[in-house]
Scaffold this active site. Structure first.
Site, PDB file in Angstrom:
ATOM      1  N   ILE A 202      57.060  -0.809   4.079  1.00 36.63           N
ATOM      2  CA  ILE A 202      56.035  -1.843   4.032  1.00 36.63           C
ATOM      3  C   ILE A 202      54.790  -1.287   4.715  1.00 36.63           C
ATOM      4  O   ILE A 202      54.831  -0.897   5.881  1.00 36.63           O
ATOM      5  CB  ILE A 202      56.508  -3.124   4.748  1.00 36.63           C
ATOM      6  CG1 ILE A 202      57.860  -3.592   4.177  1.00 36.63           C
ATOM      7  CG2 ILE A 202      55.444  -4.209   4.622  1.00 36.63           C
ATOM      8  CD1 ILE A 202      57.864  -3.851   2.690  1.00 36.63           C
ATOM      9  N   LYS A 203      53.690  -1.253   3.973  1.00 35.87           N
ATOM     10  CA  LYS A 203      52.454  -0.689   4.519  1.00 35.87           C
ATOM     11  C   LYS A 203      51.662  -1.759   5.258  1.00 35.87           C
ATOM     12  O   LYS A 203      51.413  -2.843   4.734  1.00 35.87           O
ATOM     13  CB  LYS A 203      51.591  -0.092   3.400  1.00 35.87           C
ATOM     14  CG  LYS A 203      52.123   1.198   2.824  1.00 35.87           C
ATOM     15  CD  LYS A 203      51.197   1.772   1.763  1.00 35.87           C
ATOM     16  CE  LYS A 203      50.067   2.568   2.361  1.00 35.87           C
ATOM     17  NZ  LYS A 203      49.283   3.292   1.316  1.00 35.87           N
ATOM     18  N   ILE A 204      51.272  -1.407   6.476  1.00 34.45           N
ATOM     19  CA  ILE A 204      50.471  -2.286   7.323  1.00 34.45           C
ATOM     20  C   ILE A 204      49.270  -1.490   7.822  1.00 34.45           C
ATOM     21  O   ILE A 204      49.429  -0.376   8.316  1.00 34.45           O
ATOM     22  CB  ILE A 204      51.296  -2.785   8.530  1.00 34.45           C
ATOM     23  CG1 ILE A 204      52.479  -3.640   8.043  1.00 34.45           C
ATOM     24  CG2 ILE A 204      50.426  -3.581   9.495  1.00 34.45           C
ATOM     25  CD1 ILE A 204      53.405  -4.088   9.159  1.00 34.45           C
TER      26      ILE A 204
END
Length: 432
Positions: A202-204
């Protein structure tokens, strides 16, 4: 993909350097007659486009012929994982890239805008979703999630073979949430749940507001790709968020909670070069094209320092894995620079280099296979200091690039949603 498309069933065009005793008989299949000492260049023709893969053929322990590319050697000899910075349908286009040594995939809102708006491959699912009464935001995520799940399936064997060290596919939370700490946490949990694949990242974004989000998401046992890192100061905050999250997780086994820190490269030179040209002195002009690699080398030095010592050792005892540095924005923006400028000098163990088509093709054709990341570090420190003496504020540069990066992703996201809305409205109108 976007430019390496329809490669699931490519036609091979032999160049004069291909040995006639080793001919292609289908996608990624060759007649294994005998080994070839010299590199073999294959040109893959697809949709009237020609792409080069440099294939080095040798003999394995059983005497059978094998093929290796620069990407294989980067991983096997130097410990760097080559990833592909692109994703679109059909995801089977990734199969030949995996065979060429690609070990993971990154995506972002701009990539999905380009993929969905320029391809008819999404039309059938789009029509079904609209007919079912879904709103446009829901439609977007359904389209994206299917691509991510399908890509995860392709890379799952690599994930399994490396015990969760590689084989990831990254998907980003909504760019609308870049300044929303709690909203990012909830979005990351939701995405992780609905994608439901062990090898999804999950890219943050590494905005100030999302640093606490990273800690919380990691603490919840969710693997994260931290994106849009442009400065050493922010990078250190990202590392601390990862360590804080591991310590707060309460898990007895941390081996399945992993992370990469996406440190952007070429965009740094694009901005600083303009600043140097404005200064205009010979000393300033001589530093053009050197800032990005210099800062990246210092980031690796920081990585080595932070992932050592008593604090890290305590986490290792619980199975923790280092948050690998991932070099992002590796395509060359200035055509005057070598096309592997942001890959060749940044090769080293426990790193990832994610490459769009331009960089990937250049590396396959003439990339370096040598440890370079910690070579000439004192020179990198000199460049970094020289730029400061000229008035370049590295934190200010990082802040500006972060704002531009977030804004770019937001515009892509909003543009795609607008296009999908228009498309949905036209479908409804045609039924009236």
């Amino acid at each position: 993909m976007a430019t390496i498309s329809k490669l699931a069933t490519p036609s091979f065009v032999a160049s004069s350097s291909i040995r006639s005793d080793r001919l292609p008989v289908g996608p990624n299949r060759y007649v294994p007659v005998r080994s070839v000492a010299a590199p073999v260049r294959l040109s893959i023709r697809s949709n009237n486009q020609r792409r080069c893969l440099v294939v080095k053929c040798g003999v394995d322990g059983n005497g059978a012929s094998t093929k290796k590319t620069t990407l294989h050697y980067l991983y096997e000899q130097q410990g760097q994982s080559p990833w592909y910075d692109n994703l679109c349908r059909p995801v089977t286009d990734l199969i030949p890239l995996i065979s060429s040594g690609v070990r993971g995939v990154t995506s972002n809102p701009t990539i999905f805008e380009r993929a969905i708006s320029s391809s008819s491959a999404y039309d059938e699912q789009f029509k079904q979703l609209i007919s079912a009464g879904n709103d446009i935001d829901s439609v977007y995520w359904e389209l994206v999630i299917k691509d991510i799940q399908d890509a995860c399936k392709l890379f799952e064997p690599i994930y399994d073979q490396t015990d969760g060290a590689d084989g990831y596919v990254s998907v980003e939370v909504s760019p609308r949430l870049a300044n929303d700490t709690q909203g990012t946490i909830e979005a990351a949990k939701w995405l992780h749940k609905v994608v439901n694949r062990p090898n999804v990242y999950i890219k943050i974004p590494a905005t100030a507001e999302c640093i606490p989000s990273i800690k919380e998401v990691i603490a919840n046992g969710i693997s994260v790709n931290v994106t849009l890192i442009f400065s050493l100061t922010r990078y250190e905050a990202v590392i601390d968020a990862y360590l804080d999250g591991l310590e707060a997780s309460g898990l007895s086994d941390l081996s399945r909670v992993t992370s990469v820190a996406s440190f952007f490269v070429s965009r740094v030179d694009s901005l600083i070069d303009k600043m140097l040209e404005k200064i205009g002195t010979p000393e300033a002009l001589d530093l053009r094209g050197k800032a990005a690699v210099a800062q990246a080398k210092l980031a690796y030095k920081l990585y080595q320092e932070k992932f050592s010592g008593p604090r890290w050792d305590a986490l290792v005892k619980k199975g923790a894995k280092k948050q690998r540095l991932l070099w992002a924005s590796t395509s060359v923006k200035n055509p005057a620079y070598p096309d592997t400028l942001y890959v060749d000098p940044l090769i080293g163990p426990d790193t990832v280099s994610t490459m769009p088509d331009q960089a990937l093709n250049a590396v396959l054709d003439h990339g370096t296979i040598a440890r370079t990341i910690d070579v000439n570090v004192s020179e990198a420190e000199g460049v970094y200091s020289a730029l400061e003496k000229l008035g370049i504020d590295w934190n200010q540069v990082g802040t500006q690039l972060e704002l531009e990066g977030v804004d770019s992703f937001k515009k892509s996201f909003e543009s795609l949603l607008s296009s999908l809305q228009e498309k949905g409205n036209s479908l409804k109108t045609s039924k009236v």
